[in-house]
Design a protein around this motif. Structure first.
Motif, PDB file in Angstrom:
ATOM      1  N   TYR A 243       0.842  -1.192   0.000  1.00  0.00           N
ATOM      2  CA  TYR A 243       0.000   0.000   0.000  1.00  0.00           C
ATOM      3  C   TYR A 243       0.876   1.240   0.000  1.00  0.00           C
ATOM      4  O   TYR A 243       2.070   1.180   0.320  1.00  0.00           O
ATOM      5  N   SER A 244       0.294   2.361  -0.352  1.00  0.00           N
ATOM      6  CA  SER A 244       0.932   3.654  -0.188  1.00  0.00           C
ATOM      7  C   SER A 244       0.246   4.379   0.962  1.00  0.00           C
ATOM      8  O   SER A 244      -0.787   3.958   1.459  1.00  0.00           O
ATOM      9  N   GLY A 245       0.838   5.489   1.388  1.00  0.00           N
ATOM     10  CA  GLY A 245       0.232   6.256   2.463  1.00  0.00           C
ATOM     11  C   GLY A 245       0.522   5.665   3.827  1.00  0.00           C
ATOM     12  O   GLY A 245       1.562   5.031   4.053  1.00  0.00           O
ATOM     13  N   ALA A 246      -0.407   5.852   4.752  1.00  0.00           N
ATOM     14  CA  ALA A 246      -0.216   5.460   6.145  1.00  0.00           C
ATOM     15  C   ALA A 246      -1.475   4.798   6.683  1.00  0.00           C
ATOM     16  O   ALA A 246      -2.569   4.972   6.150  1.00  0.00           O
ATOM     17  N   ILE A 247      -1.295   4.053   7.755  1.00  0.00           N
ATOM     18  CA  ILE A 247      -2.415   3.439   8.477  1.00  0.00           C
ATOM     19  C   ILE A 247      -2.937   4.467   9.475  1.00  0.00           C
ATOM     20  O   ILE A 247      -2.197   4.922  10.350  1.00  0.00           O
ATOM     21  N   ALA A 248      -4.191   4.831   9.340  1.00  0.00           N
ATOM     22  CA  ALA A 248      -4.767   5.845  10.218  1.00  0.00           C
ATOM     23  C   ALA A 248      -5.219   5.231  11.533  1.00  0.00           C
ATOM     24  O   ALA A 248      -5.915   4.214  11.546  1.00  0.00           O
ATOM     25  N   ILE A 249      -4.811   5.832  12.644  1.00  0.00           N
ATOM     26  CA  ILE A 249      -5.296   5.456  13.971  1.00  0.00           C
ATOM     27  C   ILE A 249      -6.091   6.634  14.527  1.00  0.00           C
ATOM     28  O   ILE A 249      -5.570   7.749  14.637  1.00  0.00           O
ATOM     29  N   GLU A 250      -7.347   6.382  14.852  1.00  0.00           N
ATOM     30  CA  GLU A 250      -8.180   7.444  15.390  1.00  0.00           C
ATOM     31  C   GLU A 250      -7.750   7.803  16.809  1.00  0.00           C
ATOM     32  O   GLU A 250      -7.324   6.945  17.582  1.00  0.00           O
ATOM     33  N   GLY A 251      -7.885   9.062  17.134  1.00  0.00           N
ATOM     34  CA  GLY A 251      -7.620   9.478  18.501  1.00  0.00           C
ATOM     35  C   GLY A 251      -8.591   8.825  19.471  1.00  0.00           C
ATOM     36  O   GLY A 251      -9.733   8.516  19.124  1.00  0.00           O
ATOM     37  N   GLY A 252      -8.109   8.588  20.691  1.00  0.00           N
ATOM     38  CA  GLY A 252      -8.938   7.943  21.700  1.00  0.00           C
ATOM     39  C   GLY A 252      -8.082   7.369  22.803  1.00  0.00           C
ATOM     40  O   GLY A 252      -6.894   7.705  22.935  1.00  0.00           O
ATOM     41  N   THR A 253      -8.665   6.460  23.580  1.00  0.00           N
ATOM     42  CA  THR A 253      -8.003   5.930  24.770  1.00  0.00           C
ATOM     43  C   THR A 253      -7.728   4.444  24.632  1.00  0.00           C
ATOM     44  O   THR A 253      -8.617   3.668  24.277  1.00  0.00           O
ATOM     45  N   ILE A 254      -6.491   4.067  24.910  1.00  0.00           N
ATOM     46  CA  ILE A 254      -6.092   2.659  24.917  1.00  0.00           C
ATOM     47  C   ILE A 254      -6.444   2.071  26.275  1.00  0.00           C
ATOM     48  O   ILE A 254      -5.933   2.514  27.311  1.00  0.00           O
ATOM     49  N   THR A 255      -7.320   1.071  26.267  1.00  0.00           N
ATOM     50  CA  THR A 255      -7.827   0.487  27.511  1.00  0.00           C
ATOM     51  C   THR A 255      -7.396  -0.954  27.704  1.00  0.00           C
ATOM     52  O   THR A 255      -7.859  -1.614  28.627  1.00  0.00           O
ATOM     53  N   ALA A 256      -6.530  -1.446  26.832  1.00  0.00           N
ATOM     54  CA  ALA A 256      -5.977  -2.799  26.972  1.00  0.00           C
ATOM     55  C   ALA A 256      -4.560  -2.767  26.421  1.00  0.00           C
ATOM     56  O   ALA A 256      -4.207  -1.894  25.620  1.00  0.00           O
ATOM     57  N   ASN A 257      -3.715  -3.706  26.860  1.00  0.00           N
ATOM     58  CA  ASN A 257      -2.352  -3.763  26.351  1.00  0.00           C
ATOM     59  C   ASN A 257      -2.365  -3.858  24.827  1.00  0.00           C
ATOM     60  O   ASN A 257      -3.086  -4.675  24.249  1.00  0.00           O
ATOM     61  N   THR A 258      -1.579  -3.017  24.175  1.00  0.00           N
ATOM     62  CA  THR A 258      -1.652  -2.849  22.724  1.00  0.00           C
ATOM     63  C   THR A 258      -0.254  -2.763  22.147  1.00  0.00           C
ATOM     64  O   THR A 258       0.645  -2.173  22.751  1.00  0.00           O
ATOM     65  N   ASN A 259      -0.089  -3.357  20.966  1.00  0.00           N
ATOM     66  CA  ASN A 259       1.184  -3.286  20.252  1.00  0.00           C
ATOM     67  C   ASN A 259       0.983  -2.596  18.912  1.00  0.00           C
ATOM     68  O   ASN A 259       0.041  -2.904  18.179  1.00  0.00           O
ATOM     69  N   TRP A 260       1.876  -1.667  18.592  1.00  0.00           N
ATOM     70  CA  TRP A 260       1.890  -1.054  17.271  1.00  0.00           C
ATOM     71  C   TRP A 260       3.106  -1.545  16.509  1.00  0.00           C
ATOM     72  O   TRP A 260       4.202  -1.646  17.065  1.00  0.00           O
ATOM     73  N   GLY A 261       2.911  -1.848  15.255  1.00  0.00           N
ATOM     74  CA  GLY A 261       4.020  -2.245  14.392  1.00  0.00           C
ATOM     75  C   GLY A 261       3.964  -3.682  13.981  1.00  0.00           C
ATOM     76  O   GLY A 261       4.074  -4.006  12.805  1.00  0.00           O
ATOM     77  N   ASN A 262       3.818  -4.588  14.932  1.00  0.00           N
ATOM     78  CA  ASN A 262       3.751  -6.017  14.643  1.00  0.00           C
ATOM     79  C   ASN A 262       4.898  -6.483  13.749  1.00  0.00           C
ATOM     80  O   ASN A 262       4.741  -7.365  12.918  1.00  0.00           O
ATOM     81  N   GLY A 263       6.066  -5.856  13.919  1.00  0.00           N
ATOM     82  CA  GLY A 263       7.229  -6.243  13.138  1.00  0.00           C
ATOM     83  C   GLY A 263       7.133  -5.904  11.674  1.00  0.00           C
ATOM     84  O   GLY A 263       7.903  -6.414  10.858  1.00  0.00           O
ATOM     85  N   SER A 264       6.218  -5.024  11.292  1.00  0.00           N
ATOM     86  CA  SER A 264       5.944  -4.780   9.870  1.00  0.00           C
ATOM     87  C   SER A 264       6.497  -3.455   9.356  1.00  0.00           C
ATOM     88  O   SER A 264       6.228  -3.088   8.223  1.00  0.00           O
ATOM     89  N   ASN A 265       7.274  -2.733  10.196  1.00  0.00           N
ATOM     90  CA  ASN A 265       7.762  -1.403   9.799  1.00  0.00           C
ATOM     91  C   ASN A 265       6.626  -0.500   9.351  1.00  0.00           C
ATOM     92  O   ASN A 265       6.720   0.222   8.354  1.00  0.00           O
ATOM     93  N   ALA A 266       5.519  -0.554  10.046  1.00  0.00           N
ATOM     94  CA  ALA A 266       4.319   0.182   9.663  1.00  0.00           C
ATOM     95  C   ALA A 266       4.500   1.686   9.837  1.00  0.00           C
ATOM     96  O   ALA A 266       5.269   2.150  10.684  1.00  0.00           O
ATOM     97  N   ILE A 267       3.760   2.433   9.034  1.00  0.00           N
ATOM     98  CA  ILE A 267       3.662   3.883   9.181  1.00  0.00           C
ATOM     99  C   ILE A 267       2.249   4.198   9.643  1.00  0.00           C
ATOM    100  O   ILE A 267       1.273   3.850   8.975  1.00  0.00           O
ATOM    101  N   TYR A 268       2.132   4.833  10.813  1.00  0.00           N
ATOM    102  CA  TYR A 268       0.843   5.184  11.376  1.00  0.00           C
ATOM    103  C   TYR A 268       0.629   6.699  11.308  1.00  0.00           C
ATOM    104  O   TYR A 268       1.582   7.479  11.437  1.00  0.00           O
ATOM    105  N   TYR A 269      -0.635   7.072  11.134  1.00  0.00           N
ATOM    106  CA  TYR A 269      -1.039   8.471  11.145  1.00  0.00           C
ATOM    107  C   TYR A 269      -2.072   8.631  12.247  1.00  0.00           C
ATOM    108  O   TYR A 269      -3.102   7.946  12.248  1.00  0.00           O
ATOM    109  N   LEU A 270      -1.823   9.507  13.211  1.00  0.00           N
ATOM    110  CA  LEU A 270      -2.751   9.724  14.316  1.00  0.00           C
ATOM    111  C   LEU A 270      -3.734  10.823  13.945  1.00  0.00           C
ATOM    112  O   LEU A 270      -3.340  11.960  13.672  1.00  0.00           O
TER     113      LEU A 270
END
Length: 371
Positions: A243-270
């Protein structure tokens, strides 16, 4: 030829000779039913088809299902098994789509389909949907009062969704929408293209595995192919997605243990500020890039932030227009960030922040009254 919904599994063999399509009346499937019967049949739905709980609609390879307008959908409360093959996709499309099964409406080239022509596929609470070598085209009808959020495939509640070797294209709004979809959601080896909003959107708490897919012009012209709520931001998005661009993450509250990236060199946009609750951990894998769009966005930690970069794969927090990190993710060519572009990272009273091989760039927005 016409079939009531209760007779829609009639054995119509491939040696019948006819033009046009087999009409299936809208209604409710109350017994296990098969469409296609190995005959590469073309069906025309006169109205919405509903699959009852504890019943299965199975569809054979090569079958084409056409829908006439925005009032028609397939709503599943039981099981939908779409059993396409590499040589015979099952296609769900608009009645005006002459590229699937020919000119079944008999008007020559007088009509052409477009995104939103028919409603789409709904897999509801407790239901299961399996799509293998399927195509969903031209769905996503929109009405601001009755159907304000539209889709190709929709899944909500319990039950599993599997989409493999499939094509989701020319959809108004989301290609695949997971809305509080609490079961197993697997989307792999598929092509998602020409969607006006996210190609895949995982909303509320919707665990998902997204692997080996190709996204083309999905989400704001290809800028946001995948969208995640904060609660679903730990979705497994593997490195073999294209894909091109970035993975969008909506603003909000993390209420459980969470991992970003998953070893994928991901690009996130908040899209907004992300807050980590007390007693919860946000961990970030090596090579992950997190971009923020403006001065209203921060990462506020009241639990634990573990930034696990490596010498060869820094974790980078930066401005959306920082093309030096992850390329031109905003798609506007040459743009230059400056200090104060976004707010920054706050690790608050009682919280823990661990940064190893991390970079924080272009933050520090200042407002005399607010910050």
């Amino acid at each position: 030829m016409g079939l009531s919904i209760s007779s829609s599994g009639a054995d119509i063999t491939a040696d019948n000779v006819y033009s046009g399509a087999i009409a299936i009346e809208g209604g409710t499937i109350i017994a296990n039913t098969n469409w296609g019967n190995g005959s590469n049949a073309i069906y025309y739905l006169t109205g919405t088809v509903t699959v009852n709980p504890n019943q299965t609609l199975s569809i054979d390879p090569g079958t084409i299902i056409k829908s006439p307008n925005a009032n028609v959908a397939i709503d599943v409360h039981g099981t939908l098994d779409v059993n396409g093959a590499e040589s015979g996709h099952v296609i769900f499309t608009a009645y005006a789509d002459d590229t699937a099964g020919g000119d079944t409406n008999g008007n020559g080239a007088a009509s052409a389909p477009s995104a939103g022509y028919w409603r789409g596929m709904g897999i509801h609470n407790g239901a299961t949907g399996s799509f293998d070598y399927a195509e969903v085209r031209y769905s996503g009808w929109y009405d601001q009062y009755e159907n304000p959020t539209t889709y190709g495939i929709y899944k909500t509640g319990a039950g599993d969704l599997t989409v493999t070797h499939s094509i989701i294209r020319n959809i108004r709004n989301f290609g695949i929408w997971l809305n509080s979809a609490s079961g197993v959601n697997l989307i792999s080896n598929s092509n998602i293209k020409d969607t006006s909003a996210y190609g895949i959107y995982a909303g509320e708490t919707s665990p998902a595995t997204i692997s080996a897919n190709t996204f083309e012009n999905a989400g704001a012209g290809g800028i946001f192919p995948i969208g995640l709520s904060t609660l679903s931001s730990g979705a497994s998005i593997t490195a073999d997605n294209v894909y091109s661009g970035a993975i969008a993450i909506e603003g909000g509250t993390i209420t459980a243990n969470t991992n970003w990236g998953n070893g994928s060199n991901a690009i996130y946009y908040l899209t907004g500020t992300v807050t980590v609750n007390p007693n919860q951990t946000l961990s970030i894998d090596p090579g992950t890039i997190i971009k923020s769009p403006n001065a209203n966005v921060a990462i506020d930690v009241h639990g634990t932030l573990d930034v696990n970069g490596t010498e060869s794969g820094h974790v980078i927090f930066t401005a959306y227009n920082d093309d030096a990190a992850g390329g031109d993710t905003n798609g506007n060519g040459a743009s230059a960030p400056s200090a104060g572009y976004w707010r920054g990272i706050g690790v608050h009273n009682g919280a823990n922040g661990n940064f190893d091989y991390a970079e924080v760039r272009y933050s520090g927005w200042y407002d005399y009254w607010d910050n």
